[in-house]
Design a protein around this motif. Structure first.
Motif, PDB file in Angstrom:
ATOM      1  N   SER A  32       9.594 -40.806   2.781  1.00  0.00           N
ATOM      2  CA  SER A  32      10.809 -40.358   3.825  1.00  0.00           C
ATOM      3  C   SER A  32      11.048 -38.763   3.325  1.00  0.00           C
ATOM      4  O   SER A  32      11.053 -38.455   2.373  1.00  0.00           O
ATOM      5  N   PHE A  34      13.732 -35.328   4.787  1.00  0.00           N
ATOM      6  CA  PHE A  34      14.800 -35.158   5.402  1.00  0.00           C
ATOM      7  C   PHE A  34      15.120 -33.602   5.272  1.00  0.00           C
ATOM      8  O   PHE A  34      14.525 -32.825   4.532  1.00  0.00           O
ATOM      9  N   TYR A  36      18.419 -31.204   5.574  1.00  0.00           N
ATOM     10  CA  TYR A  36      19.758 -31.162   5.398  1.00  0.00           C
ATOM     11  C   TYR A  36      20.290 -29.585   5.828  1.00  0.00           C
ATOM     12  O   TYR A  36      19.411 -28.660   5.513  1.00  0.00           O
ATOM     13  N   LEU A  46      23.320 -34.213   6.798  1.00  0.00           N
ATOM     14  CA  LEU A  46      21.921 -34.647   7.172  1.00  0.00           C
ATOM     15  C   LEU A  46      21.564 -34.252   9.009  1.00  0.00           C
ATOM     16  O   LEU A  46      22.530 -34.643   9.657  1.00  0.00           O
ATOM     17  N   SER A  49      15.659 -36.572   9.941  1.00  0.00           N
ATOM     18  CA  SER A  49      15.018 -37.429   9.073  1.00  0.00           C
ATOM     19  C   SER A  49      13.560 -37.672   9.649  1.00  0.00           C
ATOM     20  O   SER A  49      13.494 -37.885  10.856  1.00  0.00           O
ATOM     21  N   TYR A  51       9.788 -39.970   9.284  1.00  0.00           N
ATOM     22  CA  TYR A  51       8.897 -40.987   8.333  1.00  0.00           C
ATOM     23  C   TYR A  51       7.515 -40.981   8.702  1.00  0.00           C
ATOM     24  O   TYR A  51       6.841 -41.433   7.873  1.00  0.00           O
ATOM     25  N   LEU A  88      17.978 -27.320   3.511  1.00  0.00           N
ATOM     26  CA  LEU A  88      17.268 -27.995   2.320  1.00  0.00           C
ATOM     27  C   LEU A  88      16.403 -29.122   2.705  1.00  0.00           C
ATOM     28  O   LEU A  88      16.703 -29.850   3.594  1.00  0.00           O
ATOM     29  N   LYS A  92      11.962 -38.149  -0.235  1.00  0.00           N
ATOM     30  CA  LYS A  92      12.367 -39.617  -1.329  1.00  0.00           C
ATOM     31  C   LYS A  92      11.167 -40.297  -1.583  1.00  0.00           C
ATOM     32  O   LYS A  92      10.107 -40.203  -0.675  1.00  0.00           O
TER      33      LYS A  92
END
Lengths: 110, 116
Positions: A32, A34, A36, A46, A49, A51, A88, A92
């Motif tokens: 995952s 992301f 930010y 956020l 995202s 995946y 940023l 994960k």
């Protein structure tokens, strides 16, 4: 080697241009990813995202993921002065912990 | 996403003292975390706040320096103990929304700590 690396900034783009932000990660099992946005003096927010490999678009933002190359990017189209912030990249792995890149500061010139 | 609040929003403290930061969420969440953001730096995970058990600390962070409580699914505290100027940072709590778990993590507004 850092777990998450972002292209060094700062990045300055004229209003209306495309801002391109890059991020690479070292852990192949990462699932995952992301992006930010952090305005000066504020906490991270956020904005995207992703995946699966490929592109994901949300308004003026497009995230791109290439797991084979361990690369994720963020494009900001039609950049506005309000997009001026630090972006940023976060990754994960199998648990819920996030590893963050150092951030890229974007300045949109009016 | 959950609404997260932190208290205090900022503080100036003397070295050698301790400060407890509170994080309150408007809904029950399974996962809560504490991060530190030093001046001009990115975010570093301090620990995972576990409800009903001891927090899980990351390398470089210890319970004696950063004790954490998590008495229920909506609240956690982080204490910065025996502070030194090097502890001057923004401290952020974050949550993964919901009880079922998910992928997206959201941050509170942060606590800006200055140690003199």
């Amino acid at each position: 080697q850092k777990e998450v690396e972002q292209n060094s900034g700062p990045l300055s783009v004229p209003e209306g241009a495309i801002a391109s932000l890059n991020c690479t990660y070292s852990d192949r099992v990462s699932q995952s990813f992301f992006w930010y946005r952090q305005y000066s003096g504020k906490s991270p927010e956020l904005i995207m995202s992703i995946y699966s490999n490929g592109d994901k678009e949300d308004g003026r933002f497009t995230a791109q993921l290439n797991k084979a190359s361990q690369y994720v990017s963020l494009l900001i189209r039609d950049s506005q002065p309000s997009d001026s912030a630090t972006y940023l990249c976060a990754v994960k792995t199998n648990d819920y912990k996030l590893s963050f890149g150092a951030g890229t500061t974007v300045t949109v010139r009016a | 996403s959950a609404v997260i609040s932190q208290k205090p929003s900022r503080d100036i403290c003397q070295r050698g003292t301790s400060l407890t930061i509170q994080c309150q969420v408007d809904s029950q969440v399974t996962m809560m975390f504490w991060y530190r953001q030093q001046p001009g730096q990115s975010l570093t995970l301090i620990a995972t706040a576990n409800q009903g058990s001891e927090a899980t600390y990351e390398s470089g962070f210890v319970i004696d320096k950063f004790p954490i409580s998590r008495p229920n699914l909506t609240f956690s505290t982080l204490t910065v103990s025996n502070m030194s100027p090097e502890d001057s940072s923004i401290y952020l709590c974050s949550v993964v929304s919901g009880l079922a778990g998910g992928n997206e993590q959201f941050f509170g507004p942060g606590t800006r700590l200055t140690v003199l």
